[in-house]
Design an enzyme around this catalytic site. Structure first.
Site, short mmCIF file in Angstrom:
data_model
loop_
_atom_site.label_atom_id
_atom_site.label_comp_id
_atom_site.label_asym_id
_atom_site.label_seq_id
_atom_site.Cartn_x
_atom_site.Cartn_y
_atom_site.Cartn_z
N TYR A 129 -2.11 -0.99 10.54
CA TYR A 129 -2.24 -1.40 9.13
C TYR A 129 -1.00 -0.97 8.33
CZ TYR A 129 -4.05 -1.21 4.31
OH TYR A 129 -4.21 -1.35 2.94
N SER B 255 0.84 -1.21 0.00
CA SER B 255 0.00 0.00 0.00
C SER B 255 0.86 1.25 0.00
CB SER B 255 -0.87 0.02 1.26
OG SER B 255 -1.53 1.26 1.40
P1 NAD Z 1 -11.48 -5.89 0.00
O1 NAD Z 1 -12.13 -5.76 1.30
O2 NAD Z 1 -12.35 -5.99 -1.20
O3 NAD Z 1 -10.50 -7.13 -0.01
C1 NAD Z 1 -9.80 -7.54 1.13
C2 NAD Z 1 -10.10 -9.01 1.33
O4 NAD Z 1 -9.25 -9.51 2.36
C3 NAD Z 1 -11.50 -9.30 1.79
O5 NAD Z 1 -12.37 -9.48 0.68
C4 NAD Z 1 -11.33 -10.59 2.57
O6 NAD Z 1 -11.69 -11.70 1.78
C5 NAD Z 1 -9.85 -10.67 2.83
N1 NAD Z 1 -9.58 -10.87 4.24
C6 NAD Z 1 -9.50 -9.94 5.23
N2 NAD Z 1 -9.27 -10.56 6.41
C7 NAD Z 1 -9.20 -11.89 6.14
C8 NAD Z 1 -8.97 -13.04 6.93
N3 NAD Z 1 -8.77 -12.97 8.26
N4 NAD Z 1 -8.97 -14.26 6.33
C9 NAD Z 1 -9.19 -14.36 5.01
N5 NAD Z 1 -9.39 -13.31 4.20
C10 NAD Z 1 -9.39 -12.09 4.77
O7 NAD Z 1 -10.51 -4.63 -0.14
P2 NAD Z 1 -9.31 -4.31 -1.16
O8 NAD Z 1 -9.11 -2.86 -1.05
O9 NAD Z 1 -9.53 -4.91 -2.48
O10 NAD Z 1 -8.06 -5.00 -0.45
C11 NAD Z 1 -7.16 -5.86 -1.11
C12 NAD Z 1 -5.74 -5.54 -0.69
O11 NAD Z 1 -5.39 -4.25 -1.20
C13 NAD Z 1 -5.53 -5.47 0.82
O12 NAD Z 1 -4.30 -6.10 1.15
C14 NAD Z 1 -5.43 -3.98 1.08
O13 NAD Z 1 -4.65 -3.71 2.22
C15 NAD Z 1 -4.76 -3.52 -0.19
N6 NAD Z 1 -4.90 -2.07 -0.42
C16 NAD Z 1 -6.13 -1.51 -0.64
C17 NAD Z 1 -6.23 -0.15 -0.84
C18 NAD Z 1 -7.54 0.54 -1.09
O14 NAD Z 1 -7.57 1.77 -1.12
N7 NAD Z 1 -8.64 -0.17 -1.27
C19 NAD Z 1 -5.07 0.64 -0.84
C20 NAD Z 1 -3.85 0.04 -0.62
C21 NAD Z 1 -3.78 -1.32 -0.42
#
Ligand code: NAD
Ligand code: MG
Length: 298
Positions: free
Chosen positions: A203, A190
């Site tokens: 985080y 991130s």
């Molecule tokens: P999202 O909520 O759609 O996806 C995250 C997924 O993580 C969830 O769908 C869930 O299935 C899984 N998860 C969380 N805890 C879990 C657990 N204990 N066991 C199994 N699965 C678990 O959100 P996203 O934004 O698509 O996130 C995907 C990745 O991208 C993450 O690592 C997040 O940190 C990273 N990210 C997102 C952003 C943003 O702005 N959305 C920015 C930077 C990084």
């Protein structure tokens, strides 16, 4: 601006600058309940056979960036297993439907990655059902906004580290015996790894650890022909945000401070994951691709 076609387009306008209404869901949340709906590429990602015959496991593949990645992998010719929490079954079934409609195999494996024994068995189950494994995307993560260090209790701290970084060690360790030379491991980090927000200190720390893990493991596995890289998203409109990831009052302005002036959509991340998974990136090792709307990174 239509989101159905990828033609010569101004990136400022490819997707609308959204102002999401205040909304809240308990984590992990359901993408199907979001307003507006994120774009995970169902109607716009076009494949060109870049992952023909490949077999991928994507954690957090039910929604957001993981869903967009799983769909893009399938459109590029891969069979895909997705992992997610049991509460997310309906989102997962939607992604499985899209993968199957591409003519590819979709395997759904619900389970909690904070459980070490589940982490240990997940890659073997994916490999067994897919008939092998050569792409691992460690993408699952949780983000719970707080009010600084004093507000981060032990349970919250340990759950965040268990889900966001310990699971990456455990799942990858269990995947190693299955990954032949030519395989690719891709970790979701991130912008928070470089620009930590005081509201997201636990985080953000896990995301910095993921960068370090990516570089160390890349060095270890390169001689064996297994490449390890990372993708660092900026503000992307996914259910992570309204499911405790941001204070509710911050949602209408989400992503507007980036140079592009808007939040990203999950489908805009997928090409980075496809590039790192594909043999076209054979000399890219230990790298981080930034997909963040123009925010400076080291
Ligand atoms: P999202 O909520 O759609 O996806 C995250 C997924 O993580 C969830 O769908 C869930 O299935 C899984 N998860 C969380 N805890 C879990 C657990 N204990 N066991 C199994 N699965 C678990 O959100 P996203 O934004 O698509 O996130 C995907 C990745 O991208 C993450 O690592 C997040 O940190 C990273 N990210 C997102 C952003 C943003 O702005 N959305 C920015 C930077 C990084
Ligand atoms: Mg989800």
């Amino acid at each position: 601006m239509s989101t159905d076609q990828l033609t010569f387009t101004n990136p400022v306008e490819r997707f609308a600058s959204i102002s999401p209404p205040k909304q809240h869901q308990p984590e992990p949340g359901l993408e199907s309940e979001m307003e507006p709906q994120p774009d995970i590429g169902e109607h716009n990602y076009r494949g060109t056979g870049r992952l023909e015959g490949r077999k991928a496991l994507v954690t957090g593949g039910d929604s957001g960036i993981g869903a967009a990645t799983a769909i893009a992998f399938a459109r590029e010719g891969a069979d895909v297993a997705i992992n997610y929490l049991p509460a997310e079954e309906s989102d997962a079934q939607n992604v499985a439907r899209i993968i199957t409609e591409c003519g590819r195999r979709a395997v759904t494996i619900p389970g909690d990655l904070t459980d070490a024994s589940f982490c240990a068995e997940l890659p073997g189950r994916a490999a067994e059902e897919l008939g092998g494994l050569d792409i691992l995307v460690n993408n699952a993560g949780r983000q719970i906004a707080g009010e600084g260090l004093a507000s981060i209790g032990d349970e919250q701290l340990e759950d965040t580290f268990a889900a966001n970084i310990l699971s990456f060690f455990r799942v990858t360790r269990a995947a190693l015996p299955h990954l032949p030379p030519g395989s690719s491991i891709i970790n979701s980090t991130s912008i928070q790894a470089y620009q930590p927000s005081p509201k997201l200190m636990d985080y953000a720390s896990t995301k910095a650890a993921i960068n370090n893990f990516t570089k160390g493991l890349a060095e270890e596995l390169a001689p064996e022909g297994v490449r390890v890289n990372a993708v660092a998203p900026g503000p992307i409109w996914t259910v992570l945000q309204p499911a405790e990831g941001q204070p509710e009052e911050a949602l209408p302005e989400f992503g507007k401070k980036t140079p592009l002036g808007r939040a990203g959509q999950p489908t805009e991340l997928a090409p980075a994951y496809v590039f790192l998974a594909s043999p076209e990136s054979s000399y890219v090792v230990g790298a981080t691709i930034h997909v963040n709307g123009g925010q400076p990174t080291p």
